[in-house]
Write a protein that holds these residues in place. Structure first.
Motif, PDB file in Angstrom:
ATOM      1  N   SER A   1      57.157   6.473  15.573  1.00 40.93           N
ATOM      2  CA  SER A   1      57.120   7.503  14.900  1.00 40.93           C
ATOM      3  C   SER A   1      58.484   7.974  14.552  1.00 40.93           C
ATOM      4  O   SER A   1      58.478   9.169  13.923  1.00 40.93           O
ATOM      5  N   CYS A   2      59.603   7.328  15.000  1.00 41.67           N
ATOM      6  CA  CYS A   2      60.715   7.815  14.694  1.00 41.67           C
ATOM      7  C   CYS A   2      61.734   6.944  13.409  1.00 41.67           C
ATOM      8  O   CYS A   2      62.710   6.706  13.626  1.00 41.67           O
TER       9      CYS A   2
ATOM     10  N   ARG B   1      64.997  -1.628  16.183  1.00 44.50           N
ATOM     11  CA  ARG B   1      63.867  -2.320  16.116  1.00 44.50           C
ATOM     12  C   ARG B   1      62.654  -1.904  16.496  1.00 44.50           C
ATOM     13  O   ARG B   1      61.600  -1.425  16.000  1.00 44.50           O
ATOM     14  N   TYR B   2      62.743  -1.052  17.826  1.00 45.56           N
ATOM     15  CA  TYR B   2      61.723  -0.129  18.225  1.00 45.56           C
ATOM     16  C   TYR B   2      61.555   1.030  17.584  1.00 45.56           C
ATOM     17  O   TYR B   2      60.306   1.256  17.354  1.00 45.56           O
ATOM     18  N   LEU B   3      62.399   1.734  17.050  1.00 46.83           N
ATOM     19  CA  LEU B   3      62.407   2.929  16.449  1.00 46.83           C
ATOM     20  C   LEU B   3      61.776   2.649  15.115  1.00 46.83           C
ATOM     21  O   LEU B   3      60.842   3.554  14.640  1.00 46.83           O
ATOM     22  N   SER B   4      61.990   1.704  14.410  1.00 48.67           N
ATOM     23  CA  SER B   4      61.722   1.281  13.245  1.00 48.67           C
ATOM     24  C   SER B   4      60.129   1.256  13.076  1.00 48.67           C
ATOM     25  O   SER B   4      59.490   1.023  12.038  1.00 48.67           O
ATOM     26  N   ALA B   5      59.345   0.794  14.188  1.00 42.10           N
ATOM     27  CA  ALA B   5      57.948   0.515  14.121  1.00 42.10           C
ATOM     28  C   ALA B   5      57.229   1.597  14.826  1.00 42.10           C
ATOM     29  O   ALA B   5      56.041   1.478  14.771  1.00 42.10           O
TER      30      ALA B   5
ATOM     31  N   ALA C   1      65.570   5.652  12.990  1.00 41.57           N
ATOM     32  CA  ALA C   1      65.831   4.204  12.864  1.00 41.57           C
ATOM     33  C   ALA C   1      66.682   4.016  11.717  1.00 41.57           C
ATOM     34  O   ALA C   1      67.643   3.138  11.657  1.00 41.57           O
ATOM     35  N   GLN C   2      66.383   4.566  10.711  1.00 39.08           N
ATOM     36  CA  GLN C   2      67.012   4.459   9.411  1.00 39.08           C
ATOM     37  C   GLN C   2      68.567   4.749   9.616  1.00 39.08           C
ATOM     38  O   GLN C   2      69.628   4.186   9.116  1.00 39.08           O
ATOM     39  N   VAL C   3      68.708   6.244  10.091  1.00 39.92           N
ATOM     40  CA  VAL C   3      70.189   6.479  10.365  1.00 39.92           C
ATOM     41  C   VAL C   3      71.006   5.564  11.532  1.00 39.92           C
ATOM     42  O   VAL C   3      72.033   5.377  11.332  1.00 39.92           O
TER      43      VAL C   3
END
Length: 126
Positions: A30-31, A24-28, A35-37
């Motif tokens: 720069s990464c 959840r953090y990564l999806s919002a 997040a998708q992976v």
């Protein structure tokens, strides 16, 4: 087809929730590709928190289903938790402890030795 990893070795709820919070953090931020992976791996290995039906049976769910059912969990929820850990621990451990609290104005999750967030009131690491 091989059995999902979680079916072979169930993941504790706290670990499963942590995976979700990281995604959840990564999806919002720069990464988003990371997040998708991560989300793909979490769904494929069924590592996300399960849904319980009215009979108490567990059901796997997708990342998106979990996001929709957890609207109270903001993308920066994990960051907010991390920012609160130090001050909470400083209040929890008695003032007369052997090891002084972390240095004020220096709040790092990377603390080591006397500045570790894993330090107990007696000065031992968890």
């Amino acid at each position: 087809m091989a059995e999902p990893l979680s079916a072979q070795c169930p993941v504790p709820l706290a670990e499963s929730e942590l995976y979700f919070l990281i995604a959840r953090y990564l999806s919002a931020g720069s990464c988003r590709k990371a997040a998708q992976v991560l989300v793909q791996d979490l769904e494929q290995c069924q590592l996300l928190p399960k849904r319980l039906d009215w009979e108490g049976n567990e059901h796997s769910r997708s990342y998106q289903e979990l996001v929709l059912s957890s609207k109270h969990v903001a993308p920066d929820h994990l960051l907010q938790i991390c920012q609160r850990i130090g001050p909470i621990l400083d209040k929890e451990i008695p003032a007369g402890r052997e090891i002084p609290p972390s240095i004020s104005r220096v709040a790092s999750l990377f603390g080591a030795g006397r500045q570790s967030l894993l330090l107990t009131a007696k000065g031992n690491l968890i």
